[in-house]
Design a protein around this motif. Structure first.
Motif, PDB file in Angstrom:
ATOM      1  N   ALA A 196     121.083  67.852  73.119  1.00  0.00           N
ATOM      2  CA  ALA A 196     121.100  66.545  72.463  1.00  0.00           C
ATOM      3  C   ALA A 196     121.663  66.635  71.047  1.00  0.00           C
ATOM      4  CB  ALA A 196     119.688  65.971  72.426  1.00  0.00           C
ATOM      5  N   LEU A 197     122.441  67.662  70.775  1.00  0.00           N
ATOM      6  CA  LEU A 197     122.975  67.827  69.430  1.00  0.00           C
ATOM      7  C   LEU A 197     123.987  66.740  69.095  1.00  0.00           C
ATOM      8  CD1 LEU A 197     122.970  69.551  66.866  1.00  0.00           C
ATOM      9  CD2 LEU A 197     124.776  70.959  67.892  1.00  0.00           C
ATOM     10  N   TYR A 198     124.883  66.446  70.042  1.00  0.00           N
ATOM     11  CA  TYR A 198     125.956  65.482  69.784  1.00  0.00           C
ATOM     12  C   TYR A 198     125.773  64.154  70.505  1.00  0.00           C
ATOM     13  CZ  TYR A 198     128.537  69.302  67.575  1.00  0.00           C
ATOM     14  OH  TYR A 198     128.923  70.325  66.737  1.00  0.00           O
ATOM     15  N   HIS A 199     124.844  64.090  71.422  1.00  0.00           N
ATOM     16  CA  HIS A 199     124.598  62.846  72.151  1.00  0.00           C
ATOM     17  C   HIS A 199     123.123  62.774  72.517  1.00  0.00           C
ATOM     18  CE1 HIS A 199     124.310  65.190  75.876  1.00  0.00           C
ATOM     19  NE2 HIS A 199     125.424  65.803  75.516  1.00  0.00           N
ATOM     20  N   ALA A 200     122.700  61.630  72.987  1.00  0.00           N
ATOM     21  CA  ALA A 200     121.281  61.429  73.286  1.00  0.00           C
ATOM     22  C   ALA A 200     120.799  62.346  74.399  1.00  0.00           C
ATOM     23  CB  ALA A 200     121.039  59.974  73.682  1.00  0.00           C
ATOM     24  N   GLY A 201     119.604  62.880  74.232  1.00  0.00           N
ATOM     25  CA  GLY A 201     118.961  63.623  75.299  1.00  0.00           C
ATOM     26  C   GLY A 201     118.189  62.677  76.207  1.00  0.00           C
ATOM     27  N   TYR A 202     117.591  63.228  77.254  1.00  0.00           N
ATOM     28  CA  TYR A 202     116.827  62.371  78.161  1.00  0.00           C
ATOM     29  C   TYR A 202     115.611  61.817  77.431  1.00  0.00           C
ATOM     30  CZ  TYR A 202     113.697  66.408  78.905  1.00  0.00           C
ATOM     31  OH  TYR A 202     112.821  67.450  78.729  1.00  0.00           O
ATOM     32  N   GLY A 203     115.170  60.637  77.849  1.00  0.00           N
ATOM     33  CA  GLY A 203     114.087  59.974  77.145  1.00  0.00           C
ATOM     34  C   GLY A 203     112.859  59.735  77.987  1.00  0.00           C
ATOM     35  N   MET A 204     111.846  59.130  77.353  1.00  0.00           N
ATOM     36  CA  MET A 204     110.581  58.717  77.976  1.00  0.00           C
ATOM     37  C   MET A 204     109.716  59.894  78.426  1.00  0.00           C
ATOM     38  SD  MET A 204     110.495  55.535  77.474  1.00  0.00           S
ATOM     39  CE  MET A 204     109.117  54.958  78.466  1.00  0.00           C
ATOM     40  N   HIS A 205     109.940  61.070  77.838  1.00  0.00           N
ATOM     41  CA  HIS A 205     109.083  62.225  78.105  1.00  0.00           C
ATOM     42  C   HIS A 205     108.346  62.580  76.824  1.00  0.00           C
ATOM     43  CE1 HIS A 205     110.548  63.743  82.130  1.00  0.00           C
ATOM     44  NE2 HIS A 205     111.436  62.817  81.841  1.00  0.00           N
ATOM     45  N   GLU A 206     107.028  62.622  76.883  1.00  0.00           N
ATOM     46  CA  GLU A 206     106.239  63.004  75.711  1.00  0.00           C
ATOM     47  C   GLU A 206     106.139  64.510  75.565  1.00  0.00           C
ATOM     48  OE1 GLU A 206     103.193  59.140  75.598  1.00  0.00           O
ATOM     49  OE2 GLU A 206     102.431  61.131  76.113  1.00  0.00           O
ATOM     50  N   ARG A 207     106.023  65.207  76.688  1.00  0.00           N
ATOM     51  CA  ARG A 207     105.820  66.661  76.674  1.00  0.00           C
ATOM     52  C   ARG A 207     107.085  67.398  77.092  1.00  0.00           C
ATOM     53  NH1 ARG A 207     100.338  68.144  76.060  1.00  0.00           N
ATOM     54  NH2 ARG A 207      99.200  66.275  75.436  1.00  0.00           N
ATOM     55  N   GLY A 208     107.135  68.686  76.721  1.00  0.00           N
ATOM     56  CA  GLY A 208     108.284  69.512  77.058  1.00  0.00           C
ATOM     57  C   GLY A 208     107.993  70.455  78.212  1.00  0.00           C
ATOM     58  N   THR A 209     108.832  71.462  78.351  1.00  0.00           N
ATOM     59  CA  THR A 209     108.672  72.472  79.406  1.00  0.00           C
ATOM     60  C   THR A 209     108.324  73.805  78.755  1.00  0.00           C
ATOM     61  OG1 THR A 209     111.057  72.955  79.360  1.00  0.00           O
ATOM     62  CG2 THR A 209     110.290  71.300  80.935  1.00  0.00           C
ATOM     63  N   ASN A 210     107.354  73.744  77.857  1.00  0.00           N
ATOM     64  CA  ASN A 210     106.967  74.937  77.113  1.00  0.00           C
ATOM     65  C   ASN A 210     106.011  75.802  77.928  1.00  0.00           C
ATOM     66  OD1 ASN A 210     108.299  74.323  74.441  1.00  0.00           O
ATOM     67  ND2 ASN A 210     107.070  72.479  74.689  1.00  0.00           N
ATOM     68  N   VAL A 211     105.777  77.022  77.461  1.00  0.00           N
ATOM     69  CA  VAL A 211     105.015  77.985  78.257  1.00  0.00           C
ATOM     70  C   VAL A 211     103.765  78.488  77.525  1.00  0.00           C
ATOM     71  CG1 VAL A 211     107.011  78.751  79.573  1.00  0.00           C
ATOM     72  CG2 VAL A 211     106.513  79.870  77.404  1.00  0.00           C
ATOM     73  N   GLY A 212     103.432  77.854  76.425  1.00  0.00           N
ATOM     74  CA  GLY A 212     102.296  78.326  75.635  1.00  0.00           C
ATOM     75  C   GLY A 212     100.990  77.663  76.008  1.00  0.00           C
ATOM     76  N   TRP A 213      99.987  77.972  75.214  1.00  0.00           N
ATOM     77  CA  TRP A 213      98.645  77.417  75.364  1.00  0.00           C
ATOM     78  C   TRP A 213      98.570  76.164  74.508  1.00  0.00           C
ATOM     79  CZ3 TRP A 213      94.506  78.990  71.479  1.00  0.00           C
ATOM     80  CH2 TRP A 213      93.336  78.233  71.652  1.00  0.00           C
ATOM     81  N   VAL A 214      98.395  75.006  75.148  1.00  0.00           N
ATOM     82  CA  VAL A 214      98.381  73.726  74.438  1.00  0.00           C
ATOM     83  C   VAL A 214      96.960  73.396  74.006  1.00  0.00           C
ATOM     84  CG1 VAL A 214      98.976  71.278  74.508  1.00  0.00           C
ATOM     85  CG2 VAL A 214     100.342  72.927  75.813  1.00  0.00           C
ATOM     86  N   ARG A 215      96.767  73.252  72.699  1.00  0.00           N
ATOM     87  CA  ARG A 215      95.462  72.864  72.174  1.00  0.00           C
ATOM     88  C   ARG A 215      95.174  71.405  72.511  1.00  0.00           C
ATOM     89  NH1 ARG A 215      93.523  75.777  67.793  1.00  0.00           N
ATOM     90  NH2 ARG A 215      91.717  74.427  68.092  1.00  0.00           N
ATOM     91  N   GLN A 216      93.904  71.030  72.437  1.00  0.00           N
ATOM     92  CA  GLN A 216      93.508  69.640  72.697  1.00  0.00           C
ATOM     93  C   GLN A 216      93.800  68.736  71.510  1.00  0.00           C
ATOM     94  OE1 GLN A 216      92.249  68.384  75.687  1.00  0.00           O
ATOM     95  NE2 GLN A 216      92.924  70.404  76.381  1.00  0.00           N
ATOM     96  N   GLY A 217      93.836  69.304  70.325  1.00  0.00           N
ATOM     97  CA  GLY A 217      94.075  68.519  69.117  1.00  0.00           C
ATOM     98  C   GLY A 217      94.224  69.448  67.934  1.00  0.00           C
TER      99      GLY A 217
END
Length: 354
Positions: free
Chosen positions: A301-322
């Motif tokens: 998405a550097l030069y044009h819009a990336g896909y939208g309407m997604h809050e989360r990514g495709t990450n591989v870590g431990w996601v905290r609750q807050g």
């Protein structure tokens, strides 16, 4: 040796409040850039749910249309502007839309961003300049537009710039992003002091997010063989949105999202060489997903819009609750406890170093 007279009167400057009286969120019009995904999308939804009128801006018009329809179907108030924040004329278009639709705006959130993953010497100058257009110049244009509006109307407003833990301390692989966020932090601190000195009706807040679970990694331009992704401990985008919306109603200088962000800054200040070694060891393996090849450059998405309407990514870590640091920013007693805890951690590291 000259002695300083004991009876000399030393007058310290009186710290005058910049202004008072930011509106309740339910009475606000809030402008949010980068609103089509990630933190911006979550913030827009949360703000609208709390009664604010939302002006959502991004490059992805299809996603913005869907977002506004979603909010309006819930009885909430929202408008959108297709805009590239790296273009000054587009920033003005956002402000004009807010004023034409609602008569004014009360909070401006500079959130839009995109990253580049790659070794500093491999990243092209054109890619670096393009990323600075979005990450740094977009903040400059947005800040100037918001401040001008708040000054002209004479009513307190909030300017909220979203920085990064990498704006407090450099990193490997994302050197261009870190440099741009360093610039954002320097810009924000500088204009805050100038505006405070002239007692302008503007609350200036810098948000310092740790690593956040958004599509940031998918939208990034990659020079790597493996897909960019956050590993280790990461935080939900809701924690950043909570910090942003609290700052829209309360005058806050800084809010750190995650103790990770605050500790990273503290370590870099107190133990710079130790921090270098930690970053060199930890940040290479935890910024990629070793099981996926990197996407082609043209899909970024550097030069044009990336896909939208997604809050989360495709990450591989431990996601905290807050985030405890965000909660602390809203609660003085809790804030003191967190500060003591972070101080104890720093003291422990110092003793180990000795």
């Amino acid at each position: 040796m000259n002695q300083v007279p004991h009876n000399r009167n030393i007058t310290l400057p009186t710290l005058q409040p910049q202004h008072t009286g930011l509106k309740s969120l339910k009475d606000q019009v809030i402008v949010i850039t980068g609103a089509s995904s990630g933190v911006g999308l979550v913030t827009a939804r949360m703000a609208a749910a709390r009664g604010a009128k939302v002006v959502a801006a991004a490059r992805n018009e299809d996603a913005l249309q869907k977002l506004v329809e979603e909010l309006q179907n819930k009885g909430q108030t929202a408008s959108y502007v297709k805009a590239d924040v790296g273009r000054e004329e587009d920033i003005q278009k956002i402000a004009d839309t807010a004023i034409n639709e609602y008569g004014s705006f009360d909070t401006w959130v500079n959130n839009a961003g995109v990253s580049i993953y790659g070794h500093a010497m491999d990243v092209s100058n054109d890619d670096m300049k393009r990323m600075f257009d979005t990450v740094f110049w977009g903040v400059v244009y947005g800040s100037k537009t918001a401040v001008k509006h708040f000054k002209e109307r004479g009513v307190a407003g909030a300017l909220i710039n979203v920085g990064s833990l990498f704006g407090d301390r450099g990193t490997v692989i994302q050197s261009t992003y870190a440099a741009a966020k360093f610039a954002v932090h320097g810009w924000t601190e500088s204009i805050r002091m100038e505006l405070e000195k002239e007692q302008a009706p503007v609350s200036v807040t810098l948000i310092h997010p740790g690593r956040i679970d958004t599509p940031y990694n998918e939208h990034a331009r990659s020079y790597l063989n493996k897909q960019p992704a956050h590993g280790g401990m990461i935080y939900p985008p809701e924690a950043v949105a909570e910090a942003i919306l609290y700052s829209a109603e309360h005058e806050k200088r800084d809010i750190y999202v995650g103790s990770q962000a605050k500790v990273f800054e503290l370590l870099g200040t107190l133990f710079p060489r130790l921090t270098d070694k930690i970053v060199e060891s930890y940040m290479y393996p935890t910024q990629v997903d070793a099981n996926r090849p990197s996407k082609p450059a043209e899909e970024s998405a550097l030069y044009h819009a990336g896909y939208g309407m997604h809050e989360r990514g495709t990450n591989v870590g431990w996601v905290r609750q807050g985030s405890m640091t965000v909660k602390a920013a809203q609660n003085p007693v809790f804030s003191t406890a967190v500060a003591v805890g972070i101080g104890a951690l720093a003291l422990g590291l110092l003793r180990k170093k000795k």
